[in-house]
Scaffold this motif. Structure first.
Motif, mmCIF file in Angstrom:
data_model
loop_
_atom_site.group_PDB
_atom_site.id
_atom_site.type_symbol
_atom_site.label_atom_id
_atom_site.label_comp_id
_atom_site.label_asym_id
_atom_site.label_seq_id
_atom_site.Cartn_x
_atom_site.Cartn_y
_atom_site.Cartn_z
ATOM 1 N N UNK A 179 12.154 -1.822 -76.273
ATOM 2 C CA UNK A 179 11.181 -0.826 -75.046
ATOM 3 C C UNK A 179 13.131 -0.426 -73.486
ATOM 4 N N UNK A 180 12.854 -1.692 -73.133
ATOM 5 C CA UNK A 180 13.425 -1.818 -72.011
ATOM 6 C C UNK A 180 14.852 -0.542 -72.191
ATOM 7 N N UNK A 181 15.353 -0.389 -72.541
ATOM 8 C CA UNK A 181 15.863 0.789 -72.888
ATOM 9 C C UNK A 181 16.274 1.826 -72.147
ATOM 10 N N UNK A 182 14.487 2.339 -72.161
ATOM 11 C CA UNK A 182 13.346 3.205 -71.994
ATOM 12 C C UNK A 182 12.901 2.799 -70.792
ATOM 13 N N UNK A 183 13.186 2.044 -70.066
ATOM 14 C CA UNK A 183 12.674 1.734 -68.689
ATOM 15 C C UNK A 183 12.709 2.759 -67.327
ATOM 16 N N UNK A 184 13.668 2.719 -67.297
ATOM 17 C CA UNK A 184 14.636 3.919 -66.324
ATOM 18 C C UNK A 184 13.609 5.127 -66.184
ATOM 19 N N UNK A 185 12.911 5.182 -67.042
ATOM 20 C CA UNK A 185 11.966 6.335 -66.903
ATOM 21 C C UNK A 185 10.532 6.662 -65.932
ATOM 22 N N UNK A 186 10.521 5.088 -65.634
ATOM 23 C CA UNK A 186 9.321 4.882 -64.835
ATOM 24 C C UNK A 186 9.659 5.008 -63.897
ATOM 25 N N UNK A 187 11.101 5.444 -63.318
ATOM 26 C CA UNK A 187 11.919 5.706 -61.973
ATOM 27 C C UNK A 187 11.082 6.169 -61.437
ATOM 28 N N UNK A 188 10.746 6.584 -59.888
ATOM 29 C CA UNK A 188 10.323 7.563 -59.205
ATOM 30 C C UNK A 188 10.977 9.306 -59.485
ATOM 31 N N UNK A 189 12.722 9.034 -59.678
ATOM 32 C CA UNK A 189 13.161 10.754 -60.746
ATOM 33 C C UNK A 189 12.902 10.924 -61.745
ATOM 34 N N UNK A 190 12.989 10.090 -62.542
ATOM 35 C CA UNK A 190 12.117 10.225 -63.643
ATOM 36 C C UNK A 190 11.822 10.311 -63.994
ATOM 37 N N UNK A 191 10.116 10.326 -63.157
ATOM 38 C CA UNK A 191 8.835 10.344 -63.769
ATOM 39 C C UNK A 191 8.770 11.658 -63.002
ATOM 40 N N UNK A 192 9.279 12.578 -61.638
ATOM 41 C CA UNK A 192 9.260 14.123 -60.933
ATOM 42 C C UNK A 192 10.324 14.540 -62.390
#
Length: 265
Positions: free
Chosen positions: A1-14
Motif C-alpha cells: 500500500x506504500x505505493x499509494x501513500x502519495x494519495x494522502x498528500x494535500x494535492x492529491x486529497x484536493x
C-alpha cells in the motif's frame, strides 16, 4: 500500500475530492438536459397536434376571462364578426422573420354576439420613430370570417417583455385580454388569435410565421455528453494515479545505482 501513500498528500486529497464532487454534478446536469429534452419534445408534439387539428369556432375554446391552456394554444379557430379599427392598437418592439423591429397590429374583432376577440393581424415596419403611430393597412370591411391560431395572454413572466407604462397613445407592450377588456369596456375572450386568413386588401401586415420546432435533439446530445463526462472522471483520475506511480518508480530506479555503489577500500 506504500505505493499509494502519495494519495494522502494535500494535492492529491484536493484532486480526489474535486473529482468526487464532479461526478454527481455532471450526472445532475445530464438529468437536467434530459428534462429539457422531454419538455421540448412534449411542446413540439403539442404544437404539431394543435396545428393539424380541425379548426373550430373560437368560442368553443375560450370565453371572457378564460386562460388559454397548453393544449388549446395554437389550435386553429374561426370567428365571424367585424373589425373595429377605431380601437386598433399596435404592440411595440416586435420582430419579423428577418429580425427587423416593428409592430404587431392588434385589432378588436366584434363577434356576432357582441363579444370581442383580439386579433393579431401581423407585423408592420415602424417606418419612422417608434413613438409615432404607424400607417396600418385596413382589414376586410364589413362582416368577415377569419381563421387563425389561438394564443394565450402574454405576461412578463412568460415572455420576458417588461410591461412599460406611459407609452404613446394606442401602443402597448403585451397582448393581454384582461387589460384590453378594461380599455374597451367590453367582454373580451381570453387570449388572442394570430390571423392566418383572409389577407387584408391594399397590402397587409406580414403574417406571423408558424411556431417552429424547438431543438430537442440538442438537449439529448448534451444529456449524453454530461453522462460521458461523469464516466470519464474516475477513468481520468485512475490514469493520473497510475502515471504518478510510474513516475515515482522511475525516479526511484534512477536513484538505486548510486545508493548501491560499493565503498572504496
Amino acid at each position: 500500500m506504500h505505493r499509494y501513500r502519495f494519495l494522502l498528500s494535500r494535492q492529491w486529497v484536493f484532486l480526489t475530492l474535486f473529482a468526487i464532487a464532479l461526478i454527481p454534478t455532471m450526472i445532475r446536469l445530464g438529468f437536467w438536459q434530459q428534462h429539457r429534452y422531454q419538455e421540448r419534445t412534449a411542446r413540439n408534439d403539442l404544437v404539431t397536434e394543435a396545428l393539424h387539428a380541425k379548426s373550430v369556432p373560437v368560442e368553443r375554446l375560450t370565453s371572457p376571462g378564460h386562460a388559454v391552456t397548453r393544449t388549446e394554444k395554437y389550435r386553429t379557430v374561426t370567428a365571424t364578426g367585424t373589425f373595429d379599427t377605431a380601437e386598433e392598437v399596435v404592440v411595440r418592439r416586435r420582430t419579423n422573420s428577418d429580425g427587423e423591429v416593428g409592430f404587431h397590429v392588434l385589432t378588436p374583432f366584434v363577434l356576432t354576439d357582441g363579444k370581442v376577440l383580439l386579433v393579431n393581424r401581423g407585423w408592420i415596419p415602424a417606418n419612422g420613430a417608434q413613438t409615432d403611430f404607424p400607417k396600418i393597412p385596413a382589414p376586410p370591411a364589413g362582416r368577415t370570417t377569419i381563421t387563425g391560431r389561438l394564443k394565450a395572454d402574454e405576461t412578463t413572466a412568460a415572455s420576458g417583455i417588461k410591461n412599460v407604462k406611459g407609452l404613446p397613445d394606442r401602443q402597448i407592450m403585451l397582448i393581454n385580454s384582461v387589460e384590453e377588456a378594461r380599455r374597451l369596456g367590453a367582454q373580451v375572450l381570453g387570449g388572442y388569435v394570430e390571423q392566418t386568413a383572409p389577407a387584408s386588401k391594399g397590402g397587409s401586415p406580414e403574417q406571423i410565421s408558424d411556431p417552429g420546432r424547438e431543438d430537442a435533439p440538442l438537449n439529448y446530445a448534451y444529456m449524453l455528453q454530461w453522462w460521458l463526462f461523469a464516466a470519464a472522471v474516475p477513468v481520468g483520475w485512475w490514469f493520473l494515479v497510475r502515471r504518478e506511480i510510474r513516475d515515482r518508480e522511475e525516479a526511484a530506479a534512477k536513484e538505486e545505482p548510486e545508493e548501491a555503489e560499493p565503498a572504496a577500500v
